[in-house]
Scaffold this motif. Sequence first.
Motif, mmCIF file in Angstrom:
data_model
loop_
_atom_site.group_PDB
_atom_site.id
_atom_site.type_symbol
_atom_site.label_atom_id
_atom_site.label_comp_id
_atom_site.label_asym_id
_atom_site.label_seq_id
_atom_site.Cartn_x
_atom_site.Cartn_y
_atom_site.Cartn_z
ATOM 1 N N SER A 180 29.603 29.534 49.617
ATOM 2 C CA SER A 180 30.064 29.423 48.234
ATOM 3 C C SER A 180 29.910 27.993 47.744
ATOM 4 O O SER A 180 29.835 27.735 46.544
ATOM 5 C CB SER A 180 31.533 29.850 48.119
ATOM 6 O OG SER A 180 31.689 31.210 48.480
ATOM 7 N N VAL A 181 29.880 27.049 48.704
ATOM 8 C CA VAL A 181 29.641 25.631 48.413
ATOM 9 C C VAL A 181 28.580 25.129 49.382
ATOM 10 O O VAL A 181 28.421 25.657 50.479
ATOM 11 C CB VAL A 181 30.934 24.795 48.566
ATOM 12 C CG1 VAL A 181 31.965 25.203 47.527
ATOM 13 C CG2 VAL A 181 31.514 24.953 49.980
ATOM 14 N N PHE A 183 28.141 23.170 51.856
ATOM 15 C CA PHE A 183 29.092 22.449 52.698
ATOM 16 C C PHE A 183 28.451 21.305 53.490
ATOM 17 O O PHE A 183 29.112 20.325 53.818
ATOM 18 C CB PHE A 183 29.803 23.419 53.653
ATOM 19 C CG PHE A 183 28.974 23.849 54.837
ATOM 20 C CD1 PHE A 183 29.176 23.272 56.083
ATOM 21 C CD2 PHE A 183 27.993 24.826 54.713
ATOM 22 C CE1 PHE A 183 28.414 23.653 57.180
ATOM 23 C CE2 PHE A 183 27.239 25.212 55.805
ATOM 24 C CZ PHE A 183 27.439 24.629 57.041
ATOM 25 N N THR A 299 33.815 29.256 52.217
ATOM 26 C CA THR A 299 34.287 29.243 50.829
ATOM 27 C C THR A 299 34.514 27.838 50.286
ATOM 28 O O THR A 299 34.350 27.591 49.094
ATOM 29 C CB THR A 299 35.584 30.040 50.702
ATOM 30 O OG1 THR A 299 36.593 29.446 51.544
ATOM 31 C CG2 THR A 299 35.368 31.499 51.139
ATOM 32 N N LYS A 300 34.890 26.900 51.185
ATOM 33 C CA LYS A 300 35.147 25.528 50.753
ATOM 34 C C LYS A 300 35.343 24.648 51.981
ATOM 35 O O LYS A 300 35.410 25.138 53.122
ATOM 36 C CB LYS A 300 36.381 25.446 49.854
ATOM 37 C CG LYS A 300 37.668 25.904 50.545
ATOM 38 C CD LYS A 300 38.859 25.820 49.592
ATOM 39 C CE LYS A 300 40.130 26.335 50.270
ATOM 40 N NZ LYS A 300 41.317 26.240 49.383
ATOM 41 N N GLU A 302 38.006 21.937 53.538
ATOM 42 C CA GLU A 302 39.391 21.499 53.407
ATOM 43 C C GLU A 302 39.678 20.489 54.507
ATOM 44 O O GLU A 302 39.601 20.821 55.694
ATOM 45 C CB GLU A 302 40.338 22.692 53.511
ATOM 46 C CG GLU A 302 41.761 22.385 53.074
ATOM 47 C CD GLU A 302 42.598 23.639 52.955
ATOM 48 O OE1 GLU A 302 43.375 23.919 53.888
ATOM 49 O OE2 GLU A 302 42.453 24.346 51.934
#
Length: 334
Positions: A180-181, A183, A299-300, A302
């Motif tokens: 989604s990103v 990374f 998704t991301k 963190e």
Amino acid sequence: KANVAVGMALRGGWRANVEALYTKTLHNAVFRNLAVEQTGENIDMVGGGSLGVVPKFKSTTQEYSAIYYLDNTSKGYTYSLAATLSKDFSWGLSLMASYIFSHAYSVCDVPSTSSSSNWNRTYAVDLNNPSLTLSSYDVPHKLSLAVAYRKRYAKLVELGATLVYQMNSGQRYSLCFGESVDFNGDGAYGSTLMYIPTEAEMGRMQFADDSSQQKWNAMIEGDDYLRSHRGAFAERNTMQTPMEHHLDLHFAHGFYFGKATGRKLELSLDVMNFGNLLCRHWGTYYNVSGVRMQPVTITKLENGSPVYRFTDSKLSSDDMLSRWRMQLGVRVVF
């Protein structure tokens, strides 16, 4: 390229052929994107230290999004072993059986006419430095059986029928992370090979929901390759769809123009994937779009570590090729 073949005439009119073939890559295409380079830092896919690290990338220019460099590599080779057994009977029957065992290894399969696709579809941990792995065109096993009958049962009329069965290994494909990103900053979404974590490593990983860890672990434990390669990245093209079985049927009826001539008008009927006509579950062709599946999405990031969501990916059959098809034909043989 080198090959050696031996043909033998056996008792009872049987013929046997054995052949070995080896091909070595000398100059095969490989692609790099000069617009990105490693920063010297890594992303720990697990957290807490592991072998599962992915290099970080940064852009080398603000003027271009990509600069593709076409180079050559001598890495790669293919080998195959083939055996054939056949016999023709005087009363019109012919039998043939053949088996081929082969493997193909490459750095880049050049799946597209586009440099960008050839770069980002050579799935790797570092797309600018892909390793030598199984080719997406690798077909380890292929078995063919054929039964044919042809008889001129009247002076002007001939009947022919052929039944061909083929069994071959399924399509090769890779397991990659969905993204989604971006990374790792390489500018290619979904081209990084999937890391296969151990159960202990999963306890340190971050997940987007409560069920992703359990579902991902169940997928790993349910596959022989993934279960035996926990703690490592999946290799490109190491996954494979199920074995495929296909049956084709051919009928031909010839009408000769004269008693002593080979010229004729021939009407034919072909039923491709005849097995599917007999049973709707037979003759399934599988197709993996892009030669990859992405069962887990990042998704991301963190605190510098990826957050995973298990999205699953199911094999799908080719709707057209998995159906039986019928073809009528007319030809004139001179």
